[in-house]
Write a protein that holds these residues in place. Structure first.
Motif, PDB file in Angstrom:
ATOM      1  N   GLY A  90     -39.771  -8.176  26.314  1.00  0.00           N
ATOM      2  CA  GLY A  90     -40.782  -8.689  27.236  1.00  0.00           C
ATOM      3  C   GLY A  90     -41.053 -10.169  26.999  1.00  0.00           C
ATOM      4  N   ALA A  91     -41.935 -10.748  27.807  1.00  0.00           N
ATOM      5  CA  ALA A  91     -42.213 -12.182  27.768  1.00  0.00           C
ATOM      6  C   ALA A  91     -42.782 -12.611  26.415  1.00  0.00           C
ATOM      7  CB  ALA A  91     -43.185 -12.550  28.885  1.00  0.00           C
ATOM      8  N   THR A  92     -42.511 -13.889  26.043  1.00  0.00           N
ATOM      9  CA  THR A  92     -42.988 -14.447  24.771  1.00  0.00           C
ATOM     10  C   THR A  92     -44.487 -14.218  24.586  1.00  0.00           C
ATOM     11  OG1 THR A  92     -41.298 -16.164  24.902  1.00  0.00           O
ATOM     12  CG2 THR A  92     -43.135 -16.572  23.401  1.00  0.00           C
ATOM     13  N   ASN A  93     -45.252 -14.508  25.646  1.00  0.00           N
ATOM     14  CA  ASN A  93     -46.702 -14.300  25.598  1.00  0.00           C
ATOM     15  C   ASN A  93     -47.010 -12.865  26.030  1.00  0.00           C
ATOM     16  OD1 ASN A  93     -49.442 -14.319  25.861  1.00  0.00           O
ATOM     17  ND2 ASN A  93     -49.535 -16.267  26.946  1.00  0.00           N
ATOM     18  N   ALA A  95     -49.507 -11.553  27.075  1.00  0.00           N
ATOM     19  CA  ALA A  95     -50.323 -11.511  28.300  1.00  0.00           C
ATOM     20  C   ALA A  95     -49.447 -11.480  29.552  1.00  0.00           C
ATOM     21  CB  ALA A  95     -51.264 -12.707  28.349  1.00  0.00           C
ATOM     22  N   ASP A  96     -48.217 -11.991  29.433  1.00  0.00           N
ATOM     23  CA  ASP A  96     -47.284 -12.024  30.562  1.00  0.00           C
ATOM     24  C   ASP A  96     -46.221 -10.929  30.495  1.00  0.00           C
ATOM     25  OD1 ASP A  96     -48.561 -14.400  31.301  1.00  0.00           O
ATOM     26  OD2 ASP A  96     -47.159 -15.630  30.129  1.00  0.00           O
ATOM     27  N   ALA A  97     -46.238 -10.129  29.442  1.00  0.00           N
ATOM     28  CA  ALA A  97     -45.163  -9.153  29.217  1.00  0.00           C
ATOM     29  C   ALA A  97     -45.335  -7.930  30.117  1.00  0.00           C
ATOM     30  CB  ALA A  97     -45.139  -8.741  27.746  1.00  0.00           C
ATOM     31  N   LYS A 104     -45.665  -6.154  25.075  1.00  0.00           N
ATOM     32  CA  LYS A 104     -46.830  -5.593  25.772  1.00  0.00           C
ATOM     33  C   LYS A 104     -47.469  -4.494  24.911  1.00  0.00           C
ATOM     34  CE  LYS A 104     -49.491  -4.764  29.391  1.00  0.00           C
ATOM     35  NZ  LYS A 104     -50.312  -5.803  30.055  1.00  0.00           N
ATOM     36  N   LEU A 105     -46.614  -3.679  24.311  1.00  0.00           N
ATOM     37  CA  LEU A 105     -47.118  -2.544  23.519  1.00  0.00           C
ATOM     38  C   LEU A 105     -47.747  -3.003  22.207  1.00  0.00           C
ATOM     39  CD1 LEU A 105     -44.134  -0.061  23.962  1.00  0.00           C
ATOM     40  CD2 LEU A 105     -46.496   0.381  24.691  1.00  0.00           C
ATOM     41  N   PHE A 106     -47.134  -3.981  21.542  1.00  0.00           N
ATOM     42  CA  PHE A 106     -47.466  -4.230  20.137  1.00  0.00           C
ATOM     43  C   PHE A 106     -47.952  -5.642  19.804  1.00  0.00           C
ATOM     44  CE2 PHE A 106     -43.916  -0.964  19.737  1.00  0.00           C
ATOM     45  CZ  PHE A 106     -44.780   0.095  19.506  1.00  0.00           C
ATOM     46  N   ASN A 113     -46.116 -12.276  17.985  1.00  0.00           N
ATOM     47  CA  ASN A 113     -45.609 -11.515  19.126  1.00  0.00           C
ATOM     48  C   ASN A 113     -44.558 -10.481  18.718  1.00  0.00           C
ATOM     49  OD1 ASN A 113     -43.517 -13.275  18.651  1.00  0.00           O
ATOM     50  ND2 ASN A 113     -43.391 -14.074  20.732  1.00  0.00           N
ATOM     51  N   SER A 114     -44.634 -10.039  17.465  1.00  0.00           N
ATOM     52  CA  SER A 114     -43.964  -8.836  16.947  1.00  0.00           C
ATOM     53  C   SER A 114     -42.449  -8.899  16.800  1.00  0.00           C
ATOM     54  CB  SER A 114     -44.322  -7.585  17.766  1.00  0.00           C
ATOM     55  OG  SER A 114     -45.713  -7.364  17.738  1.00  0.00           O
TER      56      SER A 114
END
Ligand code: CMP
Length: 139
Positions: A90-93, A95-97, A104-106, A113-114
């Motif tokens: 997903g996206a780096t941020n 909030a945008d993932a 987004k999950l973690f 950003n995991s």
């Protein structure tokens, strides 16, 4: 084509005991872990790995974060592995993932950003060679 990419499970994820959960998400996406090791990066390793970001305002914080705890560096193999990995991250941020992605999950923030994943086949080869000897990768 079946290719390889480089992944890091970052300190925010290892601290929360999410190594297995992140790896399962990668595997469920169709990636295979062909090399893996848990390390505590030195300042020199973090600085060298992220040298392309040296002039960015977040560089010093990023290096401090990446050396704040253990990480798991991995080589992942799969069909078009760089893209497959980036899609599941997903996206780096966060909030945008997109829904269902690892970030987004973690992820906790744009910095914590995991996961890291290579952005091209060329960089994947460079990043893999930064952390692994050829004989440590078993396909
Ligand atoms: P990564 O894919 O490892 O590449 C660079 C890292 O810098 C990124 O993930 C984030 O962890 C971190 N970072 C911190 N702030 C920013 C920012 N504003 N933009 C991009 N990356 C950032």
């Amino acid at each position: 084509a079946v290719t390889r990419t480089f992944s890091i499970i970052k300190p925010d994820a290892t601290r929360r005991n999410l190594t297995g959960a992140v790896t399962k998400a990668l595997e469920d996406a169709g990636l295979r872990v062909v090399a893996s090791k848990r390390i505590h990066m030195t300042n020199e390793q973090a600085g060298g790995f992220y040298a392309v970001h040296k002039e960015r305002p977040f560089y010093n914080d990023l290096c401090a974060f990446m050396t704040s705890g253990p990480v798991v560096v991995q080589v992942l193999e799969g069909e078009d592995a760089v893209k497959l990995n980036r899609d599941v991250m997903g996206a780096t941020n966060p909030a945008d993932a997109a829904e269902g992605t690892i970030r987004k999950l973690f992820a906790e923030s744009i910095e914590a950003n995991s996961v890291h994943g290579s952005d091209s086949d060329e960089n994947a080869a460079i990043e893999i060679a930064f952390f692994f000897k050829p004989e440590e990768i078993v396909g």
